[in-house]
Design an enzyme around this catalytic site. Structure first.
Site, PDB file in Angstrom:
ATOM      1  N   LEU A   8       0.766  -1.220   0.036  1.00  0.00           N
ATOM      2  CA  LEU A   8      -0.038   0.090   0.052  1.00  0.00           C
ATOM      3  C   LEU A   8       0.786   1.254   0.021  1.00  0.00           C
ATOM      4  O   LEU A   8       1.767   1.309   0.866  1.00  0.00           O
ATOM      5  CB  LEU A   8      -0.864  -0.050   1.165  1.00  0.00           C
ATOM      6  CG  LEU A   8      -1.835  -1.171   1.507  1.00  0.00           C
ATOM      7  CD1 LEU A   8      -2.694  -0.985   2.801  1.00  0.00           C
ATOM      8  CD2 LEU A   8      -2.719  -1.618   0.076  1.00  0.00           C
ATOM      9  N   ARG A  15       1.786  14.476   7.260  1.00  0.00           N
ATOM     10  CA  ARG A  15       2.708  14.544   8.208  1.00  0.00           C
ATOM     11  C   ARG A  15       3.990  14.914   7.897  1.00  0.00           C
ATOM     12  O   ARG A  15       4.934  15.440   8.695  1.00  0.00           O
ATOM     13  CB  ARG A  15       2.382  13.486   9.402  1.00  0.00           C
ATOM     14  CG  ARG A  15       1.254  13.895  10.014  1.00  0.00           C
ATOM     15  CD  ARG A  15       1.199  12.966  11.116  1.00  0.00           C
ATOM     16  NE  ARG A  15       0.449  11.621  10.659  1.00  0.00           N
ATOM     17  CZ  ARG A  15       0.595  10.489  11.125  1.00  0.00           C
ATOM     18  NH1 ARG A  15       0.878  10.482  12.472  1.00  0.00           N
ATOM     19  NH2 ARG A  15       0.161   9.112  10.848  1.00  0.00           N
ATOM     20  N   LYS A  22       5.581  10.724   0.421  1.00  0.00           N
ATOM     21  CA  LYS A  22       6.500  10.031   1.584  1.00  0.00           C
ATOM     22  C   LYS A  22       7.262   9.033   1.285  1.00  0.00           C
ATOM     23  O   LYS A  22       8.273   8.722   1.405  1.00  0.00           O
ATOM     24  CB  LYS A  22       5.352   9.738   2.447  1.00  0.00           C
ATOM     25  CG  LYS A  22       6.001   8.864   3.579  1.00  0.00           C
ATOM     26  CD  LYS A  22       5.050   8.833   4.877  1.00  0.00           C
ATOM     27  CE  LYS A  22       3.955   7.572   4.725  1.00  0.00           C
ATOM     28  NZ  LYS A  22       3.473   7.357   5.756  1.00  0.00           N
ATOM     29  N   THR A  78      -7.676   1.792   3.466  1.00  0.00           N
ATOM     30  CA  THR A  78      -6.866   0.381   3.377  1.00  0.00           C
ATOM     31  C   THR A  78      -7.410  -0.502   2.404  1.00  0.00           C
ATOM     32  O   THR A  78      -6.882  -1.079   1.703  1.00  0.00           O
ATOM     33  CB  THR A  78      -6.032   0.406   4.568  1.00  0.00           C
ATOM     34  OG1 THR A  78      -7.121   0.379   5.477  1.00  0.00           O
ATOM     35  CG2 THR A  78      -4.959   1.090   4.806  1.00  0.00           C
ATOM     36  N   ASP A 102       5.292   2.097   4.091  1.00  0.00           N
ATOM     37  CA  ASP A 102       6.069   3.152   4.818  1.00  0.00           C
ATOM     38  C   ASP A 102       6.741   2.432   5.964  1.00  0.00           C
ATOM     39  O   ASP A 102       6.829   2.824   7.175  1.00  0.00           O
ATOM     40  CB  ASP A 102       5.268   3.989   5.375  1.00  0.00           C
ATOM     41  CG  ASP A 102       3.968   3.545   6.147  1.00  0.00           C
ATOM     42  OD1 ASP A 102       3.805   2.337   6.172  1.00  0.00           O
ATOM     43  OD2 ASP A 102       3.021   4.453   6.599  1.00  0.00           O
ATOM     44  N   GLU A 154      -9.242   1.015  15.363  1.00  0.00           N
ATOM     45  CA  GLU A 154      -8.509   1.881  15.366  1.00  0.00           C
ATOM     46  C   GLU A 154      -8.311   2.790  16.518  1.00  0.00           C
ATOM     47  O   GLU A 154      -9.476   3.129  17.408  1.00  0.00           O
ATOM     48  CB  GLU A 154      -9.001   2.883  13.978  1.00  0.00           C
ATOM     49  CG  GLU A 154      -8.745   2.261  12.919  1.00  0.00           C
ATOM     50  CD  GLU A 154      -7.495   1.759  12.483  1.00  0.00           C
ATOM     51  OE1 GLU A 154      -6.691   2.251  12.244  1.00  0.00           O
ATOM     52  OE2 GLU A 154      -7.092   0.508  12.606  1.00  0.00           O
ATOM     53  N   ASN A 375      55.811   9.400 -13.792  1.00  0.00           N
ATOM     54  CA  ASN A 375      55.789  10.163 -12.470  1.00  0.00           C
ATOM     55  C   ASN A 375      55.134  11.520 -13.190  1.00  0.00           C
ATOM     56  O   ASN A 375      55.670  12.069 -14.076  1.00  0.00           O
ATOM     57  CB  ASN A 375      57.197  10.604 -12.080  1.00  0.00           C
ATOM     58  CG  ASN A 375      57.271  11.183 -10.952  1.00  0.00           C
ATOM     59  OD1 ASN A 375      56.897  10.885  -9.755  1.00  0.00           O
ATOM     60  ND2 ASN A 375      57.186  12.399 -10.964  1.00  0.00           N
ATOM     61  N   ALA A 378      54.211  17.855  -9.724  1.00  0.00           N
ATOM     62  CA  ALA A 378      53.343  18.690  -9.122  1.00  0.00           C
ATOM     63  C   ALA A 378      52.716  19.616 -10.045  1.00  0.00           C
ATOM     64  O   ALA A 378      53.505  20.172 -10.877  1.00  0.00           O
ATOM     65  CB  ALA A 378      54.036  19.259  -7.871  1.00  0.00           C
ATOM     66  N   ASN A 384      42.411  19.179 -21.593  1.00  0.00           N
ATOM     67  CA  ASN A 384      41.785  18.323 -22.518  1.00  0.00           C
ATOM     68  C   ASN A 384      40.724  18.881 -23.226  1.00  0.00           C
ATOM     69  O   ASN A 384      39.945  18.545 -24.141  1.00  0.00           O
ATOM     70  CB  ASN A 384      41.114  17.137 -21.638  1.00  0.00           C
ATOM     71  CG  ASN A 384      40.364  17.604 -20.418  1.00  0.00           C
ATOM     72  OD1 ASN A 384      40.621  18.735 -19.934  1.00  0.00           O
ATOM     73  ND2 ASN A 384      39.268  17.056 -20.090  1.00  0.00           N
TER      74      ASN A 384
END
Ligand code: UD1
Ligand code: CA
Length: 450
Positions: A8, A15, A22, A78, A102, A154, A375, A378, A384
């Site tokens: 479901l 809320r 949700k 439901t 949920d 309920e 190598n 730095a 590119n």
């Protein structure tokens, strides 16, 4: 004995106070409903049917082919929600498992136990109950003096005595399908204008049929998410479950509370995760690695014996014994060969670095193929992008790129070649040649032993 699950997911869930439905709020990187669908699929052995309504299109798109979809419009409760699946499922299966989108902590194992209990039961339904002090607004299970389940009440309609009951309805049921389809139309309209699925319990009891309540051993699995407080609580429990599993499988976590591992990740034995590590999406980490502190690995594959310190990896592949960071960034298509060292402030995108190559400091390597034992001095940059297009840089084995070299792509540096500090290389450099300057000129051939 075919079972299909109905999940479901049509409700509005005000809320959450959110623009997003949700069931799509993420938990460890996946929409909440993902967990319920996965568990339902595991328990039933078939693709679940999701009942969707509120923001249906968005929900369907986000969950994709994890489920079949049935629209409930309008959403009248439901019981009404389950009834919408009748046309699709009637005559197709013997048992119907019903669960809600949920409750992400509910495991496939628990659902499977409920299905098996119903398969062994003579009555038309089994319901999953939780016995816990914190009633969380759940419906209460009413029993007669002989202890037989009679109805669900309920919370909103319960008397003070009923409110004291601690046996709670989790809203997870397994029905005999044939009974379910004939009983659903008998649900009366509630005072709130809804058809409650819970009324089926009273309907079965009134017919003298036996109802089986299966009490869940760990009520924590039935934490339902109605607010963002619940969402955070569930995420924390889910994380504990996942992290606990990995620790038992041989992964060390310095601080499990600040270690975030999504469900699809895999981790090898004797790997250590330092705090503030995020392993996300389709990520795998090998054995004997040290990851973090402060690492984010997303959709990346890391081999054995690697070290990733304070770095971000996205869609990257890293072979064994590579060390990265602090402050490295591997982007899509980065591939570091065995034993590569990538020091601080490096970025690699869509490039391969051969075994044993090193880029210690402040370099950008993009769209490049680099041989072994190179190598990279730095501050080296592969230039590119010319403003319109991306171009490739090719660097042969055993090359030495001097500090602050600009490699203006497309360009190819031959095996064993060297560039001087600050060189701007705009033309291909032959094997074993030294080039310096701006633009770089070849100034001499090198001995192979140089
Ligand atoms: C429901 C149960 C309650 C149980 C609780 C556990 C009913 C009447 N009550 O109450 O006994 O203790 O779950 O969490 O069943 N949904 C639809 N269509 C609708 C209405 C709801 O798909 O028309 C979905 C929601 O999206 C949600 C689930 O059904 O995923 C449960 O609905 P919700 O309104 O949250 O029911 P609860 O009041 O929690
Ligand atoms: Ca709910």
């Amino acid at each position: 004995m075919k079972t299909t699950a109905i999940v479901l997911a049509a409700g509005r869930s005000t809320r959450m106070n959110s623009k997003k439905p949700k069931v799509l709020h993420p938990l460890l990187g996946r929409p909440m409903a993902f967990y319920a669908l996965e568990a339902a699929g595991q328990a039933s052995g078939a693709k679940p049917v999701a009942i969707i309504g509120h923001a249906a299109e968005m929900v369907r798109q986000a969950l994709g082919d994890m489920a079949e979809y049935v629209i409930q419009e309008p959403q009248l409760g439901t019981g009404h929600a389950v009834q919408q699946a009748e046309a699709l499922l009637k005559g197709q299966c013997e048992y119907i498992l019903v669960t809600t989108a949920d409750m992400p902590l509910l495991t496939g194992e628990t659902l499977k136990q409920l299905v098996q209990a119903q398969q062994a039961h003579s009555g038309p339904l089994s319901l999953l109950t939780a016995t816990t002090q914190d009633a969380r607004g759940f419906g209460r299970v009413l029993r007669d003096p002989a202890g037989r389940v009679q109805a669900i009440i309920e919370e909103a309609h319960a008397t003070p005595q009923q409110l004291a009951i601690r046996e709670l309805n989790t809203s997870v049921y397994c029905f005999s399908a044939e009974w379910l389809w004939q009983a659903l139309p008998r649900i009366p309209l509630s005072p709130k204008g809804e058809y409650y699925l819970t009324d089926l319990v009273g309907i079965a009891a009134a017919d003298g049929l036996s109802i089986q309540a299966i009490d869940i051993p760990d009520p924590g699995e039935t934490i339902g998410i109605n607010t963002r407080l619940h969402l955070a609580e569930a995420e924390s429990l889910l994380r504990q479950r996942i992290n606990g599993g990995w620790m038992l499988a041989g992964v060390t976590m310095i601080d499990p509370q600040s270690t975030y591992i999504e469900p699809s990740v895999s981790i090898g034995q004797d790997t250590t995760l330092w705090p503030n590590t995020y392993l996300q999406g389709n990520t795998s980490v090998g054995e004997d690695c040290t990851i973090g502190p402060n690492a984010i690995l997303r959709d990346s594959q890391v081999g054995n014996g690697c070290r990733v310190l304070a770095s971000v990896l996205e869609r990257a592949v890293v072979e064994d014994r590579v060390d990265i960071g602090p402050f490295g960034h591997l982007r899509k298509g980065a591939h570091l060969g065995e034993g590569v060292h990538m020091g601080n402030f490096g970025e690699v995108k869509n490039s391969y670095l051969g075994p044993g190559s090193k880029m210690g400091h402040f370099s950008y390597i993009g769209d490049a193929t680099i041989g072994e034992n190179v190598n990279i001095g730095a501050g080296t940059i592969t230039c590119n992008f010319d403003g319109k297009q991306k171009h490739h840089t090719d660097i042969g084995a055993n090359v030495f790129i001097g500090s602050d070299t600009m490699l203006v792509a497309p360009v190819k540096i031959g095996e064993g070649a060297r560039t001087g500090a600050g060189a701007v290389v705009t033309k291909n450099l032959p094997d074993y040649t030294l080039a310096v300057g701006m633009p770089a000129r070849a100034i001499r051939k090198l001995e192979r032993s140089d």
